[in-house]
Structures are given as structure tokens and as C-alpha cells.
Write an enzyme that holds these catalytic residues in place. Structure first.
Site, PDB file in Angstrom:
ATOM      1  CD  GLU A 110      42.443  82.733  90.230  1.00 35.56           C
ATOM      2  OE1 GLU A 110      43.705  82.420  90.123  1.00 35.56           O
ATOM      3  OE2 GLU A 110      41.735  81.805  90.917  1.00 35.56           O
ATOM      4  CG  ASP A 111      46.389  80.226  89.446  1.00 30.51           C
ATOM      5  OD1 ASP A 111      45.120  80.544  89.428  1.00 30.51           O
ATOM      6  OD2 ASP A 111      47.138  79.679  90.533  1.00 30.51           O
TER       7      ASP A 111
ATOM      8  CG  ASP B 244      40.623  72.641  87.617  1.00 25.47           C
ATOM      9  OD1 ASP B 244      40.617  71.890  86.562  1.00 25.47           O
ATOM     10  OD2 ASP B 244      40.490  72.029  88.638  1.00 25.47           O
TER      11      ASP B 244
HETATM   12  P1  IMP Z   1      38.474  76.130  90.289  1.00 29.46           P
HETATM   13  O1  IMP Z   1      37.648  76.854  91.442  1.00 29.46           O
HETATM   14  O2  IMP Z   1      38.538  74.575  90.175  1.00 29.46           O
HETATM   15  O3  IMP Z   1      38.422  76.657  89.130  1.00 29.46           O
HETATM   16  O4  IMP Z   1      39.946  76.239  91.005  1.00 29.46           O
HETATM   17  C1  IMP Z   1      40.791  77.316  90.725  1.00 29.46           C
HETATM   18  C2  IMP Z   1      42.237  77.176  91.570  1.00 29.46           C
HETATM   19  O5  IMP Z   1      42.368  75.754  91.821  1.00 29.46           O
HETATM   20  C3  IMP Z   1      43.194  77.798  90.811  1.00 29.46           C
HETATM   21  O6  IMP Z   1      43.232  79.189  91.275  1.00 29.46           O
HETATM   22  C4  IMP Z   1      44.242  77.024  91.398  1.00 29.46           C
HETATM   23  O7  IMP Z   1      44.711  77.460  92.674  1.00 29.46           O
HETATM   24  C5  IMP Z   1      43.990  75.688  91.592  1.00 29.46           C
HETATM   25  N1  IMP Z   1      44.429  74.772  90.478  1.00 29.46           N
HETATM   26  C6  IMP Z   1      43.396  74.102  89.384  1.00 29.46           C
HETATM   27  N2  IMP Z   1      44.080  73.487  88.590  1.00 29.46           N
HETATM   28  C7  IMP Z   1      45.678  73.485  88.954  1.00 29.46           C
HETATM   29  C8  IMP Z   1      46.504  72.968  88.356  1.00 29.46           C
HETATM   30  O8  IMP Z   1      46.741  72.371  87.391  1.00 29.46           O
HETATM   31  N3  IMP Z   1      47.777  73.411  88.789  1.00 29.46           N
HETATM   32  C9  IMP Z   1      47.734  74.181  90.193  1.00 29.46           C
HETATM   33  N4  IMP Z   1      46.835  74.640  90.782  1.00 29.46           N
HETATM   34  C10 IMP Z   1      45.450  74.459  89.967  1.00 29.46           C
HETATM   35 MG    MG Z   2      46.673  76.851  94.503  1.00 29.12          MG
END
Ligand code: IMP
Ligand code: MG
Length: 179
Positions: free
Chosen positions: A98-99, A102
């Protein structure tokens, strides 16, 4: 530096050396295993391409396309699988790439979904981690850098599909994502 950014978090050189470190670790941990690397598109594509070349083992690649609804910077927690894996992962050692983690909602959903398919093991490698925003328990097994609660772009990370091709990671000026 791109004019929409207020600062650089990680330079190309820092990214490259971190990716090499992760590759060495993964190479040593997966000796003799049946490694399948699952890239989560689109954000992980740049990291994925760099990381697999630092893993000195036989491996297979597969991809999933995941989307949370809308273009907001705050993921809704609703996850859709737009493209599923091509291959069966039963009995395989699966590493999700994953990138960024969050809230953790995307990966928590994804891990439950893939675990149900019976892999021999299931781990997560994320280039970035924003632990201060976590809503569910989710600790990446391999992680590049921890960042504070700022919106990062570049090296695959986007805002509204832009900035993915920047070779470094920076913070977007708030005026470009606040409304
Ligand atoms: P989560 O489900 O909240 O953990 O979000 C994961 C996804 O939200 C990542 O795979 C990103 O695509 C996007 N995301 C969360 N934070 C960032 C950020 O700082 N920059 C760009 N994309 C983000
Ligand atoms: Mg994204």
C-alpha cells in the site's frame, strides 16, 4: 519543488534508500516461501514497482483496485473492490503493498477479505503511515516512514488524481485541498 507544495517530506534519495531497506528485510523474511505481492492500485503503483526490484526472490504479482467513495481527502471507510485478484491465494504467502495507512479502514477491510481466502500468511507493507489518524487497530508489518497528520502527495499518492508522478513526497498547501 512543485508550486502546489509547502514542503518536501522525503527526497528521491531518501525514498530509494528506504525501499532498499524494506527489500532486504522482505528478502530475508520470505526465503523458501511462495510469495505473492498484491499491489493496491492506484496509489501503490510507484512504490510497488520499486519494491519488487529490491526483493531478490521468486515471486508473483497481483493487483487489486480499491476505491473509497468520492474524492475527499478524508476516506469514508466505505470500500469498493473495483478489480479483484486474478489468482487464487490459498496456501500462498501474501504481502499487500500500500502507499499509506491513514485511518486503517481500507486495509482492515482488505485483510479480512483476503484472510477469508485461506492464504498461508498475510502481511502488509506500506510506504507511509499516519498513526495519529487511526480509527481501527492496524499495524503494518513493514513500513517506510511515519508522518504527522498532513496531506502527502507524490510517489503514487494523489489528491483528486493529481501529483502521483512526482518522484518525491511532499505536503500539499492547504489552499489546494480545503474547500
Ligand atoms: P485509510 O483507509 O484511511 O487508511 O486510507 C487509505 C487511503 O487513503 C490510501 O490508500 C490513500 O489512497 C488515501 N490517503 C490517506 N492519506 C493520504 C494522504 O496523506 N495523501 C494521499 N492519499 C491519502
Ligand atoms: Mg488515493
Amino acid at each position: 519543488m512543485h508550486e502546489h507544495l509547502c514542503k518536501i517530506l522525503f527526497s528521491e534519495q531518501q525514498i530509494q534508500s528506504k525501499v532498499q531497506e524494506l527489500g532486504v528485510q522482505i528478502t530475508s523474511d520470505y526465503q523458501g516461501k511462495e510469495l505473492v505481492i498484491v499491489g493496491i492500485l492506484k496509489g501503490a503503483v510507484v512504490f510497488f514497482a520499486d519494491l519488487i526490484r529490491e526483493i531478490k526472490l521468486p515471486l508473483e504479482l497481483d493487483f487489486m483496485v480499491i476505491s473509497s467513495y468520492g474524492m475527499s481527502t478524508r476516506a469514508s471507510g466505505v470500500v469498493r473492490i473495483l478489480k479483484d485478484l486474478e489468482k487464487d491465494i490459498a496456501g500462498k504467502d501474501v504481502l499487500i503493498v500500500e502507499d499509506i495507512v491513514d485511518t486503517g479502514l481500507t486495509l482492515s477491510y482488505l485483510k479480512d477479505n483476503l484472510r477469508a481466502r485461506g492464504p498461508a500468511s498475510l502481511k502488509v507493507c506500506s510506504f507511509l503511515d499516519k498513526p495519529s489518524r487511526r480509527k481501527v487497530t492496524l499495524d503494518p508489518d513493514y513500513m517506510g516512514y511515519t508522518i504527522p497528520d498532513e496531506f502527502a502527495v507524490g510517489y503514487g499518492l494523489d489528491f483528486a488524481e493529481k501529483y502521483r508522478n512526482l518522484p518525491y513526497i511532499g505536503v500539499l498547501k492547504p489552499e489546494f485541498y480545503e474547500n
